[in-house]
Design a protein around this motif. Structure first.
Motif, mmCIF file in Angstrom:
data_model
loop_
_atom_site.group_PDB
_atom_site.id
_atom_site.type_symbol
_atom_site.label_atom_id
_atom_site.label_comp_id
_atom_site.label_asym_id
_atom_site.label_seq_id
_atom_site.Cartn_x
_atom_site.Cartn_y
_atom_site.Cartn_z
ATOM 1 N N PHE B 9 -36.437 -10.277 -49.090
ATOM 2 C CA PHE B 9 -35.808 -11.474 -48.440
ATOM 3 C C PHE B 9 -34.430 -11.624 -49.056
ATOM 4 O O PHE B 9 -33.537 -11.886 -48.412
ATOM 5 C CB PHE B 9 -36.687 -12.646 -48.485
ATOM 6 C CG PHE B 9 -37.569 -12.952 -47.501
ATOM 7 C CD1 PHE B 9 -36.946 -13.185 -46.109
ATOM 8 C CD2 PHE B 9 -39.006 -12.610 -47.631
ATOM 9 C CE1 PHE B 9 -38.024 -13.277 -44.967
ATOM 10 C CE2 PHE B 9 -39.898 -13.032 -46.601
ATOM 11 C CZ PHE B 9 -39.292 -13.075 -45.556
ATOM 12 N N ILE B 10 -34.413 -11.442 -50.414
ATOM 13 C CA ILE B 10 -33.212 -11.657 -51.135
ATOM 14 C C ILE B 10 -32.094 -10.467 -50.743
ATOM 15 O O ILE B 10 -31.105 -10.915 -50.667
ATOM 16 C CB ILE B 10 -33.278 -11.401 -52.720
ATOM 17 C CG1 ILE B 10 -34.289 -12.581 -53.222
ATOM 18 C CG2 ILE B 10 -32.191 -11.212 -53.452
ATOM 19 C CD1 ILE B 10 -34.871 -12.469 -54.531
ATOM 20 N N GLU B 12 -31.798 -9.329 -47.710
ATOM 21 C CA GLU B 12 -31.412 -9.684 -46.217
ATOM 22 C C GLU B 12 -29.840 -9.402 -45.820
ATOM 23 O O GLU B 12 -29.297 -9.751 -46.730
ATOM 24 C CB GLU B 12 -32.118 -10.698 -45.713
ATOM 25 C CG GLU B 12 -32.087 -10.971 -44.143
ATOM 26 C CD GLU B 12 -32.766 -12.165 -43.639
ATOM 27 O OE1 GLU B 12 -33.884 -12.187 -43.387
ATOM 28 O OE2 GLU B 12 -31.865 -12.904 -43.364
ATOM 29 N N ALA B 13 -29.806 -8.855 -44.784
ATOM 30 C CA ALA B 13 -28.346 -8.649 -44.478
ATOM 31 C C ALA B 13 -27.449 -9.540 -44.429
ATOM 32 O O ALA B 13 -27.709 -10.522 -43.762
ATOM 33 C CB ALA B 13 -28.403 -7.456 -43.404
ATOM 34 N N PHE B 15 -23.542 -10.922 -42.745
ATOM 35 C CA PHE B 15 -22.765 -10.594 -41.583
ATOM 36 C C PHE B 15 -21.822 -9.246 -42.105
ATOM 37 O O PHE B 15 -21.689 -8.396 -41.415
ATOM 38 C CB PHE B 15 -21.833 -11.706 -41.183
ATOM 39 C CG PHE B 15 -21.219 -11.437 -39.760
ATOM 40 C CD1 PHE B 15 -21.795 -11.676 -38.600
ATOM 41 C CD2 PHE B 15 -19.774 -10.929 -39.907
ATOM 42 C CE1 PHE B 15 -21.271 -11.411 -37.608
ATOM 43 C CE2 PHE B 15 -19.186 -10.662 -38.807
ATOM 44 C CZ PHE B 15 -20.006 -10.839 -37.482
ATOM 45 N N ASP B 16 -21.405 -9.388 -43.374
ATOM 46 C CA ASP B 16 -20.235 -8.594 -43.707
ATOM 47 C C ASP B 16 -21.125 -6.781 -43.813
ATOM 48 O O ASP B 16 -20.315 -5.801 -43.732
ATOM 49 C CB ASP B 16 -19.985 -8.659 -45.112
ATOM 50 C CG ASP B 16 -19.119 -9.925 -45.195
ATOM 51 O OD1 ASP B 16 -18.730 -10.563 -44.308
ATOM 52 O OD2 ASP B 16 -19.044 -10.515 -46.497
ATOM 53 N N ALA B 52 -7.248 -6.151 -24.892
ATOM 54 C CA ALA B 52 -8.798 -6.018 -24.989
ATOM 55 C C ALA B 52 -9.137 -4.415 -24.906
ATOM 56 O O ALA B 52 -10.128 -4.306 -25.622
ATOM 57 C CB ALA B 52 -9.023 -6.370 -23.409
ATOM 58 N N LEU B 55 -9.381 -3.522 -28.492
ATOM 59 C CA LEU B 55 -10.493 -3.987 -28.925
ATOM 60 C C LEU B 55 -11.816 -3.366 -28.728
ATOM 61 O O LEU B 55 -12.730 -2.845 -29.565
ATOM 62 C CB LEU B 55 -10.885 -5.346 -28.604
ATOM 63 C CG LEU B 55 -11.912 -6.027 -29.222
ATOM 64 C CD1 LEU B 55 -11.696 -6.724 -30.640
ATOM 65 C CD2 LEU B 55 -12.197 -7.279 -28.355
ATOM 66 N N PHE B 56 -11.902 -2.774 -27.434
ATOM 67 C CA PHE B 56 -13.142 -1.966 -27.161
ATOM 68 C C PHE B 56 -12.878 -0.344 -27.533
ATOM 69 O O PHE B 56 -14.033 -0.002 -28.170
ATOM 70 C CB PHE B 56 -13.107 -1.906 -25.630
ATOM 71 C CG PHE B 56 -13.530 -3.268 -24.999
ATOM 72 C CD1 PHE B 56 -14.426 -4.068 -25.442
ATOM 73 C CD2 PHE B 56 -12.990 -3.796 -23.888
ATOM 74 C CE1 PHE B 56 -14.558 -5.414 -24.992
ATOM 75 C CE2 PHE B 56 -12.919 -5.070 -23.422
ATOM 76 C CZ PHE B 56 -13.898 -5.743 -24.056
ATOM 77 N N PHE B 107 -21.856 -0.767 -24.621
ATOM 78 C CA PHE B 107 -21.101 -2.056 -24.321
ATOM 79 C C PHE B 107 -19.197 -1.555 -24.393
ATOM 80 O O PHE B 107 -18.778 -1.971 -23.483
ATOM 81 C CB PHE B 107 -21.348 -2.865 -25.464
ATOM 82 C CG PHE B 107 -20.325 -4.103 -25.624
ATOM 83 C CD1 PHE B 107 -20.597 -5.180 -24.591
ATOM 84 C CD2 PHE B 107 -19.339 -4.134 -26.397
ATOM 85 C CE1 PHE B 107 -19.584 -6.116 -24.700
ATOM 86 C CE2 PHE B 107 -18.286 -5.256 -26.428
ATOM 87 C CZ PHE B 107 -18.552 -6.276 -25.530
ATOM 88 N N MET B 111 -17.321 -1.747 -20.895
ATOM 89 C CA MET B 111 -15.903 -2.740 -20.824
ATOM 90 C C MET B 111 -14.707 -2.093 -21.003
ATOM 91 O O MET B 111 -13.783 -2.499 -20.273
ATOM 92 C CB MET B 111 -16.238 -3.498 -22.475
ATOM 93 C CG MET B 111 -17.457 -4.574 -22.281
ATOM 94 S SD MET B 111 -17.591 -5.853 -20.884
ATOM 95 C CE MET B 111 -15.889 -6.511 -20.776
#
Lengths: 63, 316
Positions: B9-10, B12-13, B15-16, B52, B55-56, B107, B111
């Motif tokens: 648990f410690i 755990e990923a 966001f970075d 856009a 970005l894609f 995705f 896109m």
């Protein structure tokens, strides 16, 4: 007794969820902006529905 | 709760960690070169469509990075340079890295197709396929030519950017592709010279491991010399101009002199001074690509101003 102390894990998860929400919100805004640009630049946005209509015939869609 | 479970648990990923999976530094190369191609290509692209699309393209590049980390997690855990990546460090599961890469690949292609055009989307799909299947799975652990052939994937973003702007592929786009393609081997072999043990430990047949540093030094110089005609041709292509020519002359001179310094050295000399010339070559290679593409962008901005009193010859 309510649990009030937050484990570091919850802080981490909360941060992750907020950032993901931000990403999804940003994506919605981006799609909206793309739609506005595509519609305002007069590009053909009609889907093909297997029925011949004037805009599909060459030379008839310029008014 | 057992100690092992608590430990799981410690770590755990965060966001970075998911951002790291997308290899942001590699992504920055794709973003920058694609953006320059869109700016320099003839015709007008609406800023929203351009942003856009970039970005894609970035998401597609990141997706292939995640798939690369999924496939290479075993060797990443061996190399010092990569052992702290999210998968070998145990912060992200292999299956999660694969899922993220696969979903983002689909995705980004869909896109880009909807935002720009099918050619750009097809090229993005091909570049992801090339990087993951041809480079990562088929070449990386098999041949010392891995990064020579695999470099094609990293060279495609300006071609994709050009396709976004023009719905086609022009000579200038091919020259930008060639520039990155030829730049890739000296860039990675310079790195391999001073992290050679890492690659040898992981069993990756880099040129430095299979043929030795002497061969690698000469090959670096050969590819560096090949960059001269390509960058000069780019300066006289439809995207070229005085800024590109000046940058090409200055950057090639620095890159070639750094390459010549490498072949004049022996490994024992490099060991004594901490591989400074090899590290310098690596740094110059980074500056070379970014500065040359920045010069192409500068010429695109200056062209309307200069066109009135300067007739720049476009040879290709």
């Amino acid at each position: 007794m309510p649990i009030t102390r937050q484990h570091e894990l919850h802080v981490r998860r909360s941060r992750r969820n907020l950032l993901l929400a931000g990403l999804l919100g940003g994506f919605v805004v981006l799609i909206f902006a793309i739609t506005v640009v595509k519609l305002s630049s007069g590009q053909l946005m009609e889907a093909f529905d297997h029925v011949v209509r004037p805009s599909l015939l060459e030379g008839t869609n310029d008014g | 709760m057992t100690g092992a479970t608590a430990e799981k648990f410690i770590v755990e990923a965060d966001f970075d960690d998911y951002v790291t999976l997308l290899k942001p530094r590699v992504m920055s190369l794709a973003v920058f070169t694609a953006a320059v191609a869109i700016v320099a290509a003839p015709g007008f692209v609406h800023p929203v469509i351009a942003l856009a699309s970039i970005l894609f393209i970035a998401v597609g590049a990141g997706a292939s990075g995640a798939l690369n980390m999924w496939w290479d997690s075993d060797i990443d855990g061996i190399m010092r340079r990569t052992r702290n990546r999210p998968v070998p460090a145990g912060r992200v599961r292999r299956e999660d890295a694969f899922a993220l890469g696969a979903w983002l690949s689909g995705f980004s292609v869909v896109m880009l197709g909807l935002t720009a055009n099918l050619l750009a989307a097809g090229l993005l799909a091909f570049s992801i396929f090339f990087y993951v299947v041809i480079y990562t799975v088929c070449l990386k652990r098999v041949t010392p030519q891995n990064i020579v052939i695999g470099g094609a994937a990293g060279a495609l973003p300006p071609v994709i950017g050009w396709a976004v702007a023009t719905e086609g592929i022009g000579t200038a786009a091919i020259l930008m592709f060639l520039l990155i393609f030829i730049w890739t081997p000296p860039h990675f072999w310079a790195l391999a010279l001073f992290v050679k043990d890492d690659y040898a430990d992981a069993g990756i047949p880099m040129l430095t491991v299979t043929h030795g540093n002497r061969t690698a030094r000469w090959q670096i110089l050969a590819y560096t010399a090949l960059l001269v005609p390509v960058s000069l041709l780019l300066a006289f292509s439809e995207v070229g101009g005085p800024a590109t020519l000046l940058a090409a002359v200055w950057l090639n001179a620095s890159f070639l002199s750094a390459g010549l310094a490498l072949v004049r050295r022996t490994d024992s000399q490099s060991n004594k001074d901490g591989w400074t010339a090899e590290r310098r070559m690596f740094r110059i290679s980074l500056v070379f690509l970014f500065a040359l593409f920045a010069a192409v962008a500068a010429d695109a901005v200056l062209r309307p101003i200069l066109d009135g009193f300067l007739h720049w010859p476009h040879l290709v």
